[in-house]
Design a protein around this motif. Structure first.
Motif, PDB file in Angstrom:
ATOM      1  N   MET A 266     -24.038  -0.827   6.862  1.00  0.00           N
ATOM      2  CA  MET A 266     -25.037  -1.712   6.277  1.00  0.00           C
ATOM      3  C   MET A 266     -26.424  -1.288   6.736  1.00  0.00           C
ATOM      4  SD  MET A 266     -25.046  -5.873   6.515  1.00  0.00           S
ATOM      5  CE  MET A 266     -26.260  -6.872   5.632  1.00  0.00           C
ATOM      6  N   GLY A 267     -27.405  -1.350   5.826  1.00  0.00           N
ATOM      7  CA  GLY A 267     -28.747  -0.926   6.162  1.00  0.00           C
ATOM      8  C   GLY A 267     -29.031   0.479   5.660  1.00  0.00           C
TER       9      GLY A 267
ATOM     10  N   TYR B 274     -33.232 -15.232   7.668  1.00  0.00           N
ATOM     11  CA  TYR B 274     -33.797 -13.907   7.879  1.00  0.00           C
ATOM     12  C   TYR B 274     -34.029 -13.631   9.370  1.00  0.00           C
ATOM     13  CZ  TYR B 274     -36.932  -9.950   7.902  1.00  0.00           C
ATOM     14  OH  TYR B 274     -37.497  -8.724   8.160  1.00  0.00           O
ATOM     15  N   GLY B 275     -33.730 -12.412   9.773  1.00  0.00           N
ATOM     16  CA  GLY B 275     -33.978 -11.965  11.133  1.00  0.00           C
ATOM     17  C   GLY B 275     -33.507 -10.528  11.291  1.00  0.00           C
ATOM     18  N   GLU B 276     -33.776  -9.954  12.421  1.00  0.00           N
ATOM     19  CA  GLU B 276     -33.259  -8.606  12.702  1.00  0.00           C
ATOM     20  C   GLU B 276     -31.740  -8.664  12.752  1.00  0.00           C
ATOM     21  OE1 GLU B 276     -35.086  -5.832  12.955  1.00  0.00           O
ATOM     22  OE2 GLU B 276     -36.917  -6.998  12.580  1.00  0.00           O
ATOM     23  N   TYR B 277     -31.099  -7.596  12.305  1.00  0.00           N
ATOM     24  CA  TYR B 277     -29.638  -7.547  12.350  1.00  0.00           C
ATOM     25  C   TYR B 277     -29.143  -7.605  13.793  1.00  0.00           C
ATOM     26  CZ  TYR B 277     -29.522  -5.991   7.449  1.00  0.00           C
ATOM     27  OH  TYR B 277     -29.635  -5.909   6.082  1.00  0.00           O
ATOM     28  N   ASP B 278     -28.085  -8.360  14.006  1.00  0.00           N
ATOM     29  CA  ASP B 278     -27.401  -8.372  15.298  1.00  0.00           C
ATOM     30  C   ASP B 278     -26.199  -7.441  15.163  1.00  0.00           C
ATOM     31  OD1 ASP B 278     -25.992  -8.821  17.603  1.00  0.00           O
ATOM     32  OD2 ASP B 278     -26.065 -11.006  17.498  1.00  0.00           O
ATOM     33  N   ASP B 279     -26.367  -6.201  15.594  1.00  0.00           N
ATOM     34  CA  ASP B 279     -25.302  -5.218  15.373  1.00  0.00           C
ATOM     35  C   ASP B 279     -24.129  -5.382  16.316  1.00  0.00           C
ATOM     36  OD1 ASP B 279     -26.484  -4.277  17.675  1.00  0.00           O
ATOM     37  OD2 ASP B 279     -27.240  -2.422  16.780  1.00  0.00           O
TER      38      ASP B 279
ATOM     39  N   ASN C 190     -17.733  -9.989   9.459  1.00  0.00           N
ATOM     40  CA  ASN C 190     -18.188 -11.151   8.690  1.00  0.00           C
ATOM     41  C   ASN C 190     -19.446 -11.802   9.257  1.00  0.00           C
ATOM     42  OD1 ASN C 190     -15.843 -11.067   6.879  1.00  0.00           O
ATOM     43  ND2 ASN C 190     -14.699 -11.724   8.702  1.00  0.00           N
ATOM     44  N   PRO C 191     -20.504 -11.039   9.474  1.00  0.00           N
ATOM     45  CA  PRO C 191     -21.741 -11.630   9.994  1.00  0.00           C
ATOM     46  C   PRO C 191     -22.365 -12.559   8.948  1.00  0.00           C
ATOM     47  CG  PRO C 191     -22.135  -9.393   9.264  1.00  0.00           C
ATOM     48  CD  PRO C 191     -20.648  -9.592   9.200  1.00  0.00           C
ATOM     49  N   SER C 192     -23.116 -13.550   9.416  1.00  0.00           N
ATOM     50  CA  SER C 192     -23.765 -14.482   8.490  1.00  0.00           C
ATOM     51  C   SER C 192     -25.174 -14.838   8.941  1.00  0.00           C
ATOM     52  CB  SER C 192     -22.929 -15.751   8.329  1.00  0.00           C
ATOM     53  OG  SER C 192     -22.682 -16.366   9.577  1.00  0.00           O
ATOM     54  N   GLY C 193     -25.798 -13.978   9.718  1.00  0.00           N
ATOM     55  CA  GLY C 193     -27.194 -14.136  10.065  1.00  0.00           C
ATOM     56  C   GLY C 193     -27.445 -15.012  11.278  1.00  0.00           C
ATOM     57  N   PRO C 194     -28.719 -15.108  11.682  1.00  0.00           N
ATOM     58  CA  PRO C 194     -29.101 -15.925  12.848  1.00  0.00           C
ATOM     59  C   PRO C 194     -28.792 -17.403  12.621  1.00  0.00           C
ATOM     60  CG  PRO C 194     -30.880 -14.447  12.187  1.00  0.00           C
ATOM     61  CD  PRO C 194     -29.868 -14.396  11.099  1.00  0.00           C
ATOM     62  N   GLU C 195     -28.683 -18.151  13.691  1.00  0.00           N
ATOM     63  CA  GLU C 195     -28.415 -19.579  13.593  1.00  0.00           C
ATOM     64  C   GLU C 195     -29.670 -20.383  13.302  1.00  0.00           C
ATOM     65  OE1 GLU C 195     -26.340 -21.048  16.969  1.00  0.00           O
ATOM     66  OE2 GLU C 195     -24.585 -19.750  16.676  1.00  0.00           O
ATOM     67  N   LYS C 196     -30.843 -19.854  13.672  1.00  0.00           N
ATOM     68  CA  LYS C 196     -32.078 -20.588  13.475  1.00  0.00           C
ATOM     69  C   LYS C 196     -33.139 -19.689  12.848  1.00  0.00           C
ATOM     70  CE  LYS C 196     -31.384 -23.727  17.408  1.00  0.00           C
ATOM     71  NZ  LYS C 196     -31.975 -24.245  18.670  1.00  0.00           N
ATOM     72  N   GLY C 197     -34.027 -20.323  12.090  1.00  0.00           N
ATOM     73  CA  GLY C 197     -35.126 -19.601  11.471  1.00  0.00           C
ATOM     74  C   GLY C 197     -35.672 -20.370  10.284  1.00  0.00           C
ATOM     75  N   ARG C 198     -36.859 -20.005   9.835  1.00  0.00           N
ATOM     76  CA  ARG C 198     -37.498 -20.737   8.738  1.00  0.00           C
ATOM     77  C   ARG C 198     -37.234 -20.132   7.373  1.00  0.00           C
ATOM     78  NH1 ARG C 198     -43.734 -21.467   9.874  1.00  0.00           N
ATOM     79  NH2 ARG C 198     -43.574 -19.194   9.886  1.00  0.00           N
TER      80      ARG C 198
END
Length: 271
Positions: free
Chosen positions: A38-39, A210-215, A220-228
């Motif tokens: 991915m990326g 949205y956020g930087e990828y947590d590699d 089955n990643p689904s993104g950060p838990e917090k953000g605007r």
């Protein structure tokens, strides 16, 4: 019972656009799970496209972006910004819906699930916060990883820069050919999985914040838990080619913000 319900959904979507050829405008494709990079590291890649290995389990995704007609049928609302007439669409009702907020998208998913007797995927929490019930069998947004895997063609990927081709104009409505409007869905070529408009037409909301990828999260990643902001994928009708790549990312505020370039497509868990 589940197979009957799924058949009823396809029939409902087919009737929704009864004038369309073969009544296929909201059918689904089962995407077999797999592992991919991915990326991107190409010359057009941005810093938020860090290449990392991801695995996704099997899921189902719509061949088409949700249309104005379907959105209106479920919500009784017509939020589209563009009049989209004449040179834009043979049938404006078959243009992808746009000018919707992230919250409106989740509400649509739940309303459609309820109509079809399925479990709602999203639970409204305090304020603008939502929780995803990952076991629910109803309609939802794809995760960012699911979206990119599907856009690349899943396990049938041929490694194209855009979704389904190395030639942008074959698969996308973008700045160079759209005349500044979204266009009727499925007027360009499909990708390896039979998915249309994964490149161009309107940007598509996915579930992820949205956020930087947590590699470190490889399955089955689904993104950060917090953000605007929520992630948008796929490029749009008024964007240049570098934003149409399958790895390109954009973002939009999740609280009360909509864009006349932002729409979505549906996904479901595989029963």
């Amino acid at each position: 019972m589940k197979k009957i319900l799924f058949g009823a959904v396809l029939l409902f979507f087919g009737l929704e656009i009864s004038s369309a050829k073969d009544n296929v405008y909201s059918s689904f494709v089962n995407v077999e799970g797999g592992t991919f990079e991915m990326g991107s590291s190409d010359s057009n890649a941005k810093s938020d496209e860090k290449v990392h290995t991801v695995s996704v389990k099997s899921f189902s995704i719509s061949k088409y972006e949700v249309t104005r007609s379907l959105y209106k049928k479920i919500t009784k609302k017509s939020p589209g910004y563009f009049t989209c007439g004449g040179t834009c669409c043979d049938d404006p009702s078959l243009c992808p819906v746009e000018n919707v907020t992230f919250q409106e998208v989740l509400e649509f998913c739940n309303a459609l699930s309820k109509k079809e007797g399925l479990q709602s995927a999203y639970i409204k929490k305090e304020g603008e916060n939502w929780e995803w019930d990952r076991k629910a069998n109803g309609y939802r947004l794809p995760t960012e990883a699911e979206w990119e895997f599907a856009a690349r063609g899943g396990n049938s990927s041929q490694g194209h820069v855009y979704s389904g081709s190395g030639k942008l104009g074959d698969v996308a409505w973008y700045l160079g050919n759209s005349d500044g409007f979204p266009h009727q869905v499925a007027k360009k070529e499909a990708n390896e999985l039979g998915l249309y408009d994964m490149t161009g037409n309107v940007w598509e909301f996915v579930w992820d914040i949205y956020g930087e990828y947590d590699d470190s999260i490889k399955e089955n990643p689904s993104g950060p838990e917090k953000g605007r902001n929520r992630v948008l994928r796929g490029g749009g009708f008024n964007d240049v080619g570098s934003l149409q790549r399958v790895s390109a990312r954009w973002q939009l505020r999740q609280s009360g913000y909509c864009g006349n370039y932002a729409g979505f497509r549906l996904a479901r868990n595989v029963d």
